[in-house]
Enzyme design. Structure first.
Site: not given
Length: 779
Positions: A439, A368
């Site tokens: 995710e 991320e």
């Protein structure tokens, strides 16, 4: 090559001073893996384990001057300085990758002193630190330590690939670089040599490459065939490693294992455990792999957000579980020296894990993190320089990112319950490239095992919705959910008690309802009812529907002895692409009205239709049904009080001495599983242990015990907080406190061996429930 474990009987001190290198203070005797500080289950500070500690071990050895001696540390959190006989021989940044130290010039006959300074603070010069991170990294020497005796010239690693029936070998060599050796190479399967060949290894170079034609079975998810390569010089074993014969290809249409398409379904896994953080030995690591494959029915796991234990990867190889392996990090990118550590981590990860056939992709990007072209070009170049066959990925949480990897990997948190389960590929990637979701959900809907039933069911539905989109999409390689189990975290995250309740299991790996979304796909019979059918648990005391997860053909539903009906997997569009859609039971009346009342079939149909509508919608039923019910009451001269009795009798079931709900799962018209739900007067504790026999290996071993408060029908008492007391007689030791509450009607604990053999007895008692005992054999 001779590998000597160095895991027992270390001296430990929870502080550091320079003088400790020469004279170690009185401390504790500990074994490796070791956490620098045991923690409470929750409600603690992450600063509790962030300090510098000291470890010392005296190694007694008879040395051979013709050999080399190399220390190997599999994982030290986070920065370490290693002293051998009071000489600083190495420092290492990063706790997730191994490192080796050649101590041949420092080792002496007899006693040798090994000292390790361990800095477990969150140093800003080392990934994943520098800003906030949503997990804890703990501290200590938490993976195993070895002293390896090599020949003067030795093989440090061999990269093994099987390409079109050709075994490619890349030998990485260490030593004096003075000679050549004629070596024998053996390929072994199930302890039988199936092929062998000779080749000269040129130890005057740092690398030697050659090929050999072979005929080997493929490594598949259903039949994960493993081979071992052994290399000898005369009778001296120089090297051995397991490997598999498999190919990986990713396209915009998906992932192909041995040219066969596979839809990836997985969960993310942290490597943490209650109380001791990362410090758990091989059998605990392997058990997590077994849970993922055999209890949760998954084919994929992501090692978020760092390389996992080698034992976990070994087990994934053995059972056929694909692994997304990635470098350490979380959102933050540091300065150039920080990036250099991350680039080195990339090399260390691939160098250690190359021969694991379970690894299908390398994660070469900080999870991320924002785009950083130069940095990610370098991590990608390192990966491709080492491994030209596996694809690379880089996990993002934003769309349209610059891409230097083979697969656009993305954390998709679009789903909020009523909208689509996942985003479309092109909307995320903005380009026609292979795409995988790494995710989903997690923090979007935190769920505790002891939350109210409707919350736990909604959690399940959201996982169903995400996987429905995954299976329906032909251009998504797969979707890996967040996450396998709950985990401790920093103050900035979680539910205020230092726990993120993002898992489909709790921290002891006890399933929540949402685990059934994945477990329903296991090969053995499966049946899970997502309700206690306790009317007072429902909004307005109305049970509108019950989700049943099963891999059977249909479920026969009974109330007491009355068969209500046979219910089949849902044909609703929102579940139509799932391998095993949920069975939704929305009729609690069946033919009971027709069988028990003396009205015409038409009138019985009317009464049932009205009662089911009230069951699903309360009193907000359509006007049409209100009129039909009024006409029915007028026809039979019934009052509103008498009408209410129908609801009590056929929906509320009030006043019955007892109610037992039975669910029978049928496959090929035979019952393969069944479950009964209902209230009973008698309760008891149950305890299940993972291993009734434990064998120590290179260090101590552990096993898990799961304790539940159940009734006579084996229903878990979901809101029981019974306090239990654990005591042990014999050669086992409890990890964590001996007094603990049940959470959501259940809890777990781990025990570990103590370098002794024999029979141990684990006693579990409480004030209100009868004591239970478990016998364990330690070999």
């Amino acid at each position: 090559m001779h590998k000597i474990p160095l895991n027992y009987n270390w001296n430990y001190c929870d502080s550091f001073k320079e003088e400790y290198v020469n004279k170690f203070p009185i401390g504790d005797l500990v074994n490796i893996p070791h956490t620098n500080k045991e923690l409470p289950f929750n409600n603690f500070s992450e600063k509790d384990f962030q300090f510098i500690s000291s470890y010392e071990k005296v190694i007694k050895i008879k040395i051979n001057k013709q050999k080399r001696y190399v220390l190997q540390f599999d994982g030290v959190m986070n920065y370490s300085e290693v002293y051998f006989n009071e000489v600083l021989v190495m420092s290492h940044k990063g706790g997730y990758t191994p490192f080796k130290i050649d101590v041949s010039e420092h080792i002496v006959e007899g006693d040798n002193k090994l000292f390790v300074k361990v800095d477990s603070t969150e140093r800003s010069d080392t990934p994943p630190y520098g800003f906030v991170i949503d997990y804890l990294t703990y501290g200590g020497i938490y993976r195993e330590v070895y002293l390896i005796e090599y020949e003067r010239e030795y093989i440090d690693q061999v990269f093994l690939d099987v390409i079109n029936d050709t075994l490619e070998l890349q030998l990485f060599l260490k030593g004096d670089f003075k000679i050549q050796k004629n070596c024998c190479f053996e390929i072994v399967k199930d302890d039988i040599v199936i092929d062998s060949f000779n080749n000269t290894v040129d130890f005057t170079k740092e690398k030697s490459v050659f090929t050999k034609k072979v005929s080997l079975e493929e490594w598949t998810l259903g039949n994960p065939v493993l081979y071992t390569l052994r290399i000898f010089n005369d009778d001296t074993l120089l090297y051995e490693s397991r490997f598999g014969n498999r190919s990986i290809e990713v396209t915009t249409e998906g992932l192909y294992l041995n040219k066969k398409h596979i839809k990836l379904v997985g969960l993310n896994r942290h490597q943490s455990y209650p109380y001791v953080g990362y410090a758990m030995p091989s059998n605990a690591q392997k058990k997590d792999a077994d849970i993922l494959k055999f209890e949760l029915g998954l084919n994929t796991v992501r090692s978020s957000h760092y390389p996992p234990s080698k034992h976990f990867l070994d087990r994934c190889d053995e059972i056929g579980l694909l692994v997304f392996n990635e470098i350490p990090g979380w959102q933050h990118i540091g300065d150039i020296p920080w990036q250099e550590v991350a680039i080195k981590n990339t090399h260390e990860m691939i160098y250690r894990d190359y021969n694991h056939p379970s690894i299908f992709i390398w994660g070469t990007r900080i999870n991320e993190s924002p785009d950083n072209d130069l940095f990610y070009q370098k991590t990608g170049e390192v990966a491709k320089s080492l491994d030209k066959y596996r694809p690379t990925g880089g996990v993002r949480n934003f769309t349209g990112s610059t891409m230097y990897e083979d697969v656009y990997t993305y954390n998709d948190f679009v789903h909020r319950g009523s909208n689509k389960g996942l985003e479309s590929r092109m909307k995320v990637t903005k380009k026609d490239v292979p795409y995988m979701v790494t995710e989903y959900l997690g923090h979007m809907y935190p769920t505790k095992k002891f939350d109210d039933e409707s919350h736990r069911v909604e959690h399940t539905k959201r996982h169903l919705n995400a996987q429905q989109y995954n299976h329906a999409s032909k251009d998504i390689i797969g979707a890996i959910g967040w996450c396998m189990f709950d985990y401790n975290t920093h103050k900035d995250f979680g539910s205020g008690d230092r726990i993120c309740y993002h898992g489909v299991m709790d921290m002891f790996r006890i399933p929540k309802y949402a685990a059934s979304v994945y477990a329903v796909n296991i090969e053995s019979p499966y049946l899970e009812v997502l309700s206690s059918l306790s009317i007072g648990e429902q909004e307005a005391s109305e049970i509108k529907e019950v989700y049943v997860m099963t891999n059977a053909d249909f479920v026969r539903f009974k109330i007491n002895k009355d068969v209500i009906g046979d219910f089949y997997p849902s044909s609703l569009d929102r579940y139509k692409d799932l391998p095993n859609p949920p069975v939704i039971i929305d009729d609690f009346i069946g033919n009971l009205i027709h069988e028990n009342e003396l009205y015409s079939k038409k009138d019985c149909d009317t009464l049932k239709e009205v009662l089911l509508s009230i069951m699903h919608h309360g009193m907000k039923i359509p006007l049409r049904l209100k009129i039909k019910m009024l006409l029915f009451l007028r026809k039979h001269k019934l009052s509103m009080d008498q009408a209410a009795k129908f609801y009590e009798k056929y929906v509320g079931k009030w006043g019955l001495e007892s109610i037992t709900y039975t669910f029978e799962a049928y496959k090929n018209n035979e019952i393969i599983a069944s479950k009964k739900l209902g209230a009973t007067d008698n309760h008891l504790l149950t305890a299940v242990i993972d291993d009734s026999v434990i064998t120590e290996t290179d260090t101590y071993q552990t096993t898990r015990v799961v304790v539940k408060h159940v009734n006579e029908l084996s229903n878990t008492m979901d809101y029981s907080s019974e306090i239990i007391k654990v005591s042990i007689a014999g050669p086992l030791e409890l990890i964590g406190p001996d007094t603990l509450p049940l959470l959501g009607g259940s809890t777990g604990f781990f025990v570990k061996t103590i370098q002794k053999t024999g029979i141990a007895t684990i006693n579990i008692s409480s004030i209100n429930l009868e004591l239970i005992s478990i016998k364990v054999e330690i070999k």
